[in-house]
Design an enzyme around this catalytic site. Structure first.
Site, PDB file in Angstrom:
ATOM      1  CG  ASP A 131      42.244  67.690  32.436  1.00  0.00           C
ATOM      2  OD1 ASP A 131      41.644  67.598  33.695  1.00  0.00           O
ATOM      3  OD2 ASP A 131      42.698  68.734  31.759  1.00  0.00           O
ATOM      4  CB  SER A 136      42.941  71.107  36.070  1.00  0.00           C
ATOM      5  OG  SER A 136      41.670  70.797  35.170  1.00  0.00           O
ATOM      6  CD  GLN A 195      40.903  68.025  37.294  1.00  0.00           C
ATOM      7  OE1 GLN A 195      39.847  68.755  36.928  1.00  0.00           O
ATOM      8  NE2 GLN A 195      41.751  67.371  36.452  1.00  0.00           N
TER       9      GLN A 195
END
Length: 286
Positions: free
Chosen positions: A204, A228, A278
């Site tokens: 991430d 996110s 993502q």
């Protein structure tokens, strides 16, 4: 200054019952729980409900609410499928009785098959030729006594070396493509779950901000709401995170207050070992 063993203790969630786990947060200089931590704790919990001969091959997650780093997180694992070749686990992370995160993780019996891959991008510098991000930031911020340094993982946990770093205070617009080498410090055990958990943790990092690189937003950061929204990950083969890995990132599209970002993990010898994707919220407030 956190050490790697403290991070490992945090990511190794406590098992309360067969399919129920509890995790705490390692406090970082962030306004909410770091998304990679919840991802890593979820896969750590799910993997411990599966026979070790089955390995995760994909993970699809949604971040639902900001996590509170001061409160424990409960991970409820649902064993929704145990098949002849595949197992599926659904994991819901909760705080204060509300879901902050959910994901589905698929595990597969290890098999052989046809193989191909896209190679490490040509011209990628090797980590031995790069300065660590922490050393670079310390050198730059020493010239700005009135500026506070941005969040970065401490060198005591992981050595990160960016291949196309932007200036941390006044970055010029750049292509939405970059990457960094990383290696967790210290010799880790041979437990595949440990390496996979740490790989998920770092997946991430810098992924969402890839979509900000083409835009001169540093002076507008107080007006940007960023988070996110989801996170997908595919595990192609076993990997060691105490050896150099390269994380190549790009953002093919940004629009509608969302940026789409992708990532590819390569070993030092050029094997593609994992991939990510993502969407991140990038909303400019008036």
């Amino acid at each position: 200054m956190y050490k790697l063993n403290q991070l490992l203790d945090t990511l190794e969630v406590e098992q309360l019952d067969t399919f129920l786990f509890r995790g705490n947060s390692l406090p970082l200089a962030l306004p909410r729980v770091y998304g990679g931590q919840v991802l890593a704790q979820a896969i750590n919990a799910a993997a411990r409900t599966i026979d070790s001969e089955r390995q995760p091959h994909s993970m699809h997650a949604y971040f639902l609410r900001p996590g509170d780093a001061k409160r424990p997180i409960i991970f409820d694992v649902d064993p929704i499928r145990d098949g002849g070749s595949f197992n599926t686990r659904r994991v819901v992370a909760k705080q204060n009785g509300a879901a902050i995160f959910n994901c589905s993780i698929s595990f597969q019996k290890v098999e052989k098959g046809l193989e191909h891959q896209m190679d490490l991008p040509e011209g990628t510098p090797m980590p031995e030729d790069l300065e660590s991000d922490q050393a670079r930031n310390e050198r730059i911020y020493a010239q700005y006594s009135d500026k506070s340094a941005p969040f970065i993982f401490p060198l005591s946990m992981v050595d990160i070396r960016s291949t196309q770093p932007q200036h941390p205070i006044d970055p010029e617009p750049a292509e939405p493509e970059h990457g960094f080498w990383f290696r967790f410090n210290g010799k880790l055990s041979d437990d595949l779950n440990v390496h996979r958990t740490l790989l998920t943790y770092i997946s991430d990092y810098k992924l969402m901000t890839t979509g900000l690189r083409p835009h001169r937003v540093r002076g507008l950061m107080e007006k940007i709401q960023g988070a996110s929204l989801d996170h997908s990950m595919w595990f192609h083969q076993p990997v060691r995170v105490d050896e150099w890995l390269y994380y190549h990132l790009d953002s093919p599209k940004s629009g509608g207050s969302r940026a789409f970002n992708r990532g590819s993990f390569y070993s030092h010898d050029g094997r593609l070992v994992a991939s990510t994707a993502q969407e991140g919220l990038i909303r400019v407030r008036d």
